[in-house]
Design an enzyme around this catalytic site. Structure first.
Site, PDB file in Angstrom:
ATOM      1  N   HIS A   1       0.855  -1.200   0.000  1.00 57.73           N
ATOM      2  CA  HIS A   1       0.000   0.000   0.000  1.00 57.73           C
ATOM      3  C   HIS A   1       0.893   1.254   0.000  1.00 57.73           C
ATOM      4  CE1 HIS A   1      -3.120  -2.573   2.345  1.00 57.73           C
ATOM      5  NE2 HIS A   1      -3.632  -2.375   1.159  1.00 57.73           N
TER       6      HIS A   1
ATOM      7  N   LYS B   1     -17.335  -6.433   6.430  1.00 58.90           N
ATOM      8  CA  LYS B   1     -16.039  -6.937   6.897  1.00 58.90           C
ATOM      9  C   LYS B   1     -15.865  -6.612   8.373  1.00 58.90           C
ATOM     10  CE  LYS B   1     -13.182  -6.598   2.697  1.00 58.90           C
ATOM     11  NZ  LYS B   1     -12.045  -5.865   2.091  1.00 58.90           N
TER      12      LYS B   1
ATOM     13  N   ARG C   1      -2.548  -6.320  -8.184  1.00 61.64           N
ATOM     14  CA  ARG C   1      -1.444  -7.255  -7.926  1.00 61.64           C
ATOM     15  C   ARG C   1      -1.418  -8.390  -8.932  1.00 61.64           C
ATOM     16  NH1 ARG C   1      -3.344  -7.767  -1.883  1.00 61.64           N
ATOM     17  NH2 ARG C   1      -5.231  -7.335  -3.071  1.00 61.64           N
TER      18      ARG C   1
ATOM     19  N   SER D   1      -2.900  -7.399   3.441  1.00 60.21           N
ATOM     20  CA  SER D   1      -3.056  -7.235   4.886  1.00 60.21           C
ATOM     21  C   SER D   1      -3.281  -8.605   5.530  1.00 60.21           C
ATOM     22  CB  SER D   1      -4.229  -6.311   5.189  1.00 60.21           C
ATOM     23  OG  SER D   1      -4.032  -5.066   4.573  1.00 60.21           O
TER      24      SER D   1
HETATM   25  P1  ADP Z   1      -9.989  -3.317  -0.185  1.00 62.70           P
HETATM   26  O1  ADP Z   1     -10.690  -3.946   0.982  1.00 62.70           O
HETATM   27  O2  ADP Z   1     -10.706  -2.107  -0.726  1.00 62.70           O
HETATM   28  O3  ADP Z   1      -9.525  -4.244  -1.269  1.00 62.70           O
HETATM   29  P2  ADP Z   1      -7.223  -3.130   0.697  1.00 62.70           P
HETATM   30  O4  ADP Z   1      -6.751  -2.349   1.860  1.00 62.70           O
HETATM   31  O5  ADP Z   1      -7.063  -4.606   0.770  1.00 62.70           O
HETATM   32  O6  ADP Z   1      -8.715  -2.658   0.490  1.00 62.70           O
HETATM   33  O7  ADP Z   1      -6.511  -2.617  -0.622  1.00 62.70           O
HETATM   34  C1  ADP Z   1      -6.644  -1.302  -1.080  1.00 62.70           C
HETATM   35  C2  ADP Z   1      -6.091  -1.198  -2.485  1.00 62.70           C
HETATM   36  O8  ADP Z   1      -4.686  -1.441  -2.479  1.00 62.70           O
HETATM   37  C3  ADP Z   1      -6.657  -2.210  -3.485  1.00 62.70           C
HETATM   38  O9  ADP Z   1      -6.760  -1.594  -4.742  1.00 62.70           O
HETATM   39  C4  ADP Z   1      -5.621  -3.311  -3.506  1.00 62.70           C
HETATM   40  O10 ADP Z   1      -5.649  -4.015  -4.735  1.00 62.70           O
HETATM   41  C5  ADP Z   1      -4.364  -2.495  -3.358  1.00 62.70           C
HETATM   42  N1  ADP Z   1      -3.267  -3.280  -2.788  1.00 62.70           N
HETATM   43  C6  ADP Z   1      -3.309  -4.124  -1.738  1.00 62.70           C
HETATM   44  N2  ADP Z   1      -2.119  -4.693  -1.518  1.00 62.70           N
HETATM   45  C7  ADP Z   1      -1.286  -4.203  -2.485  1.00 62.70           C
HETATM   46  C8  ADP Z   1       0.083  -4.442  -2.825  1.00 62.70           C
HETATM   47  N3  ADP Z   1       0.822  -5.315  -2.144  1.00 62.70           N
HETATM   48  N4  ADP Z   1       0.601  -3.772  -3.869  1.00 62.70           N
HETATM   49  C9  ADP Z   1      -0.169  -2.909  -4.578  1.00 62.70           C
HETATM   50  N5  ADP Z   1      -1.466  -2.668  -4.334  1.00 62.70           N
HETATM   51  C10 ADP Z   1      -2.017  -3.302  -3.297  1.00 62.70           C
END
Ligand code: ADP
Length: 158
Positions: free
Chosen positions: A17, A41, A90, A128
């Protein structure tokens, strides 16, 4: 001023992130990170904790702000004058879901564009949930989480 909104759960923020945030902060004048409260969630960390952890991780970036909201991403974007939604991709699995979200948002508001940033290959396995799973097994989190939040996540899961 070009403002982008980066919405997500960030439960907790990972270096994947953070990389997307740093790259976005170079493209836009301002990046608003929105922790969106999803009633479907059950998060591991409260939205306030998640906000604090993100703020600590982005303290080096001058043009980044963190907000919490239970509204739709496009509504939060409008509230903050953002015309762009940033999402990270990803793998193909992310693309299918993101495509659906982006086209839905397009139908709701034509003015707002979704911009996809491709994850760095070294972060493409990171999420996460992976971070929390590894924390439960006492693994080293240095390559997964921002330094400033490692102690807090370890404490929660160990
Ligand atoms: P959500 O519940 O909206 O998917 P996340 O916190 O899991 O929220 O992810 C937020 C955004 O960041 C999403 O677009 C996800 O694809 C992206 N993301 C999550 N992990 C990574 C990573 N390792 N590299 C790049 N983008 C990521």
């Amino acid at each position: 001023m070009k403002i982008a909104l980066y919405p997500g759960s960030f439960d907790p923020i990972t270096i994947g992130h953070l990389d997307i945030i740093e790259r976005s902060a170079r493209i836009f004048d301002k990046v608003v990170i929105a922790i969106l409260i999803n009633p479907r969630k059950t998060p591991s960390f409260s939205s306030e904790k998640r906000k604090e952890m993100i703020e600590r991780s982005v303290a080096h970036l001058r043009n980044v702000e963190v907000v919490v909201s239970s509204k739709l991403a496009i509504e939060v974007a409008k509230d903050h004058g953002a015309k762009i939604l940033i999402r990270g991709i990803r793998a193909v699995a992310d693309y299918e879901y993101e495509l659906q979200q982006a086209t839905t948002n397009m139908a709701l508001d034509e003015e707002i564009e979704t911009l996809f940033l491709v994850a760095r290959p070294e972060y493409s396995f990171l999420s996460s949930s992976v971070a929390k799973e590894l924390a439960r097994y006492h693994c080293d989190l240095a390559k997964i989480l921002p330094d400033t939040i490692i102690d807090e996540v370890e404490e929660k899961f160990r």
